[in-house]
Design an enzyme around this catalytic site. Structure first.
Site, PDB file in Angstrom:
ATOM      1  N   LYS A 130       0.816  -1.211   0.000  1.00  0.00           N
ATOM      2  CA  LYS A 130       0.000   0.000   0.000  1.00  0.00           C
ATOM      3  C   LYS A 130       0.854   1.268   0.000  1.00  0.00           C
ATOM      4  O   LYS A 130       0.392   2.336  -0.393  1.00  0.00           O
ATOM      5  CB  LYS A 130      -0.969  -0.014   1.177  1.00  0.00           C
ATOM      6  CG  LYS A 130      -2.040  -1.084   0.982  1.00  0.00           C
ATOM      7  CD  LYS A 130      -3.151  -1.008   1.985  1.00  0.00           C
ATOM      8  CE  LYS A 130      -4.272  -1.967   1.617  1.00  0.00           C
ATOM      9  NZ  LYS A 130      -3.847  -3.392   1.677  1.00  0.00           N
TER      10      LYS A 130
HETATM   11  C1  LIG Z   1      -4.406  -4.449   0.808  1.00  0.00           C
HETATM   12  C2  LIG Z   1      -3.596  -5.684   0.671  1.00  0.00           C
HETATM   13  C3  LIG Z   1      -3.899  -6.681  -0.286  1.00  0.00           C
HETATM   14  C4  LIG Z   1      -5.115  -6.598  -1.193  1.00  0.00           C
HETATM   15  O1  LIG Z   1      -4.999  -5.600  -2.179  1.00  0.00           O
HETATM   16  P1  LIG Z   1      -6.317  -5.041  -2.923  1.00  0.00           P
HETATM   17  O2  LIG Z   1      -5.849  -3.892  -3.737  1.00  0.00           O
HETATM   18  O3  LIG Z   1      -7.251  -4.625  -1.822  1.00  0.00           O
HETATM   19  O4  LIG Z   1      -6.855  -6.146  -3.745  1.00  0.00           O
HETATM   20  C5  LIG Z   1      -3.065  -7.791  -0.381  1.00  0.00           C
HETATM   21  N1  LIG Z   1      -2.005  -7.931   0.424  1.00  0.00           N
HETATM   22  C6  LIG Z   1      -1.667  -7.002   1.360  1.00  0.00           C
HETATM   23  C7  LIG Z   1      -0.474  -7.235   2.236  1.00  0.00           C
HETATM   24  C8  LIG Z   1      -2.450  -5.843   1.507  1.00  0.00           C
HETATM   25  O5  LIG Z   1      -2.113  -4.936   2.455  1.00  0.00           O
END
Ligand SMILES: *Cc1c(COP(=O)(O)O)cnc(C)c1O
Length: 500
Positions: free
Chosen positions: A119
């Site tokens: 993120k």
């Molecule tokens: C948010 C997140 C995801 C999922 O990503 P999306 O964009 O919501 O599909 C997968 N792995 C981790 C570690 C995350 O923080």
């Protein structure tokens, strides 16, 4: 495409109506369209970035091209400043998102930012895009976020000390891991506010939505020159920066001689809100040779069932898994894909979304599903599958992966190769989930806190935990507030008064 060359103007409108168009800056400031739809641009699929160009350049140059193509009202200078600031020494490698071998496949490491989860790639950029977008507007922007663990810290790191902005994060007290809690409680920055709440994540989320809709709170804040906003993953300013690493991974494969220019590549994506994998679709629409995008789910496999049957059905039990950032039953960003798969049929998209919210279910016609399956495939992994994959990946390859990444790797291992190179997106540093990873390797974690698990895992693997996490041991706790749900609005107002 290069900087300074005038691009086609990208205007945005809601997935549910084309009546009102906004610039990308306005879309980023607003987050969500007034009718509840998500902002999309009809330019997607009409502008292209030459893969040969991508293959010859750095991550930063590709990031600038992607932003210029999709956010055309930002100037080349604005984009260059945002990219340099977002992907500098705050990432612990100059490659930003390095690609490493995993058996015959590849791991795309997206976790080298300040909070050790993917993120960061988007949340190091969004605040900068917002800051530019609000220039000339004297109002302060207060980001308010409820978090189940990962998003809150990434938002805090992204917005800390960004001029004209503030950020308030609420987490469910006692319901996030001790390391996650410390990550938030030790956050530095003059414009940040953090509080635990007495309740669950859903309680926190519900209250935050209430605060956004509270006319009295918003009027008082407006009188004081402040507006509230959200850093939710449906913001185009979070989606667009993620397109870059699909392109850069392709460039890394070409540079390593693993593919020839023009060869298609498959991407396996651990999926929750459908933001990450949708960015792969955007990359394809911008001309990247993408073979298949494989949506990998945990036991909350709404998306797997959807791609297999054509029926999206959220009427099921929510399961808490060891890949908590993928514990989602309504994948909001899917709405954007539906828009593009129907060639922009807002009426149909709006009707399906209305069905989802009133009935909890909708079914797509065969022709739309066929179109989806041209690009998208799916698979899922249970917690047991996930642990098994963490263990075998370590034992066979000496590569340590986190539970979210392991969901994608498990799905890749079970899926027959279609003769293309395969990239598994690695979304978090394994040390962020030390206890579950240690347990997956067959070791007891009884009575151990997060740091004890981290130590044991370092001992076992001989691999050092990133300083972003190990340094928390000695970092001063700056935020110890815990409040009741009915005190959250006051907490936000007090933070605004202090910060702006
Ligand atoms: C948010 C997140 C995801 C999922 O990503 P999306 O964009 O919501 O599909 C997968 N792995 C981790 C570690 C995350 O923080």
């Amino acid at each position: 495409m290069s900087q300074g060359v005038p691009t086609v103007e990208t205007l945005y409108h809601s997935t549910r109506s084309k009546d009102e168009t906004v610039t990308s800056k306005q879309a980023i400031l607003a987050g969500i369209a007034p009718d509840g739809g998500l902002y999309v641009s009809d330019q997607l699929g009409k502008v292209a970035i030459d893969p040969a160009h991508i293959a010859a350049q750095t991550y930063h140059a590709t990031a600038r091209d992607v932003l210029a193509a999709l956010l055309s009202d930002y100037t080349a200078d604005e984009i260059a400043t945002c990219v340099a600031g977002a992907y500098g020494s705050n990432f612990d490698t100059p490659a930003v998102t390095p690609l490493t071998p995993l058996g015959g496949d590849w791991l795309l490491e997206l976790y080298h930012g300040p909070t050790c989860a993917f993120k960061d790639v988007a949340l190091q950029m969004l605040p900068r895009l917002m800051s530019v977008a609000r220039e000339g507007d004297g109002r302060g922007v207060m980001i308010v976020t409820a978090t189940s663990g990962d998003t809150g810290k990434a938002a805090l790191e992204g917005f800390a000390d960004v001029p004209g902005t503030g950020v308030t994060v609420f987490y469910p007290h006692g319901k996030v891991s001790d390391i996650q809690q410390l990550q938030m409680a030790t956050q530095r920055g003059a414009n940040v506010a953090v509080a635990g709440i007495r309740g669950t994540f859903d309680d926190a989320q519900t209250q935050v939505k209430r605060i956004f809709a509270d006319a009295d709170v918003n009027r008082r804040l407006a009188d004081a020159g402040t507006v509230l906003s959200s850093a939710n993953s449906i913001n185009v300013g979070r989606l667009v920066p993620q397109v870059t690493y699909y392109m850069d991974a392709y460039a890394q494969l070409v540079k390593r001689g693993a593919i020839a220019l023009g060869d298609a590549v498959d991407y396996f994506v651990p999926t929750g809100n459908f933001g990450d994998v949708l960015a792969g679709y955007y990359a394809k629409q911008l001309g990247l040779p993408v073979g298949r995008l494989i949506v990998a789910s945990n036991t909350n496999k709404v998306l797997t069932d959807f791609i297999e049957t054509g029926t999206y059905d959220r009427r099921r039990e929510f399961v808490k898994t060891i890949s908590p950032s993928m514990d989602i039953l309504v994948s909001s960003n899917l709405e954007r894909l539906l828009y593009y798969l129907t060639d922009g049929d807002c009426e149909r998209v709006a009707a399906w979304m209305a069905d989802l919210s009133t009935k909890g279910v909708y079914t797509l016609p065969i022709d739309v599903m066929d179109r989806m399956r041209e690009t998208f495939a799916c698979g899922y992994a249970t917690d047991d599958d996930t642990r098994e994959t963490i263990r075998t990946t370590w034992e066979r390859e000496r590569v340590l992966i986190d539970p979210h990444t392991a969901v994608g790797v498990c799905v890749a291992e079970r899926r027959a190769s279609e003769g293309r190179q395969r990239v598994c997106l690695s979304t978090a540093d394994p040390y962020k989930f030390s206890a579950d990873v240690l347990a997956a390797l067959g070791h007891s974690t009884e009575g151990m806190d997060g740091f004890a698990c981290m130590d044991a895992l370092q001992e076992l693997t001989g691999m050092e935990a990133p300083v972003q996490l190990s340094g928390l041991r000695t970092a001063p706790v700056l935020h110890a507030d815990v409040c009741n749900q009915d005190e959250m609005a006051d907490f936000v107002e007090a933070a605004c008064a202090r910060i702006f």
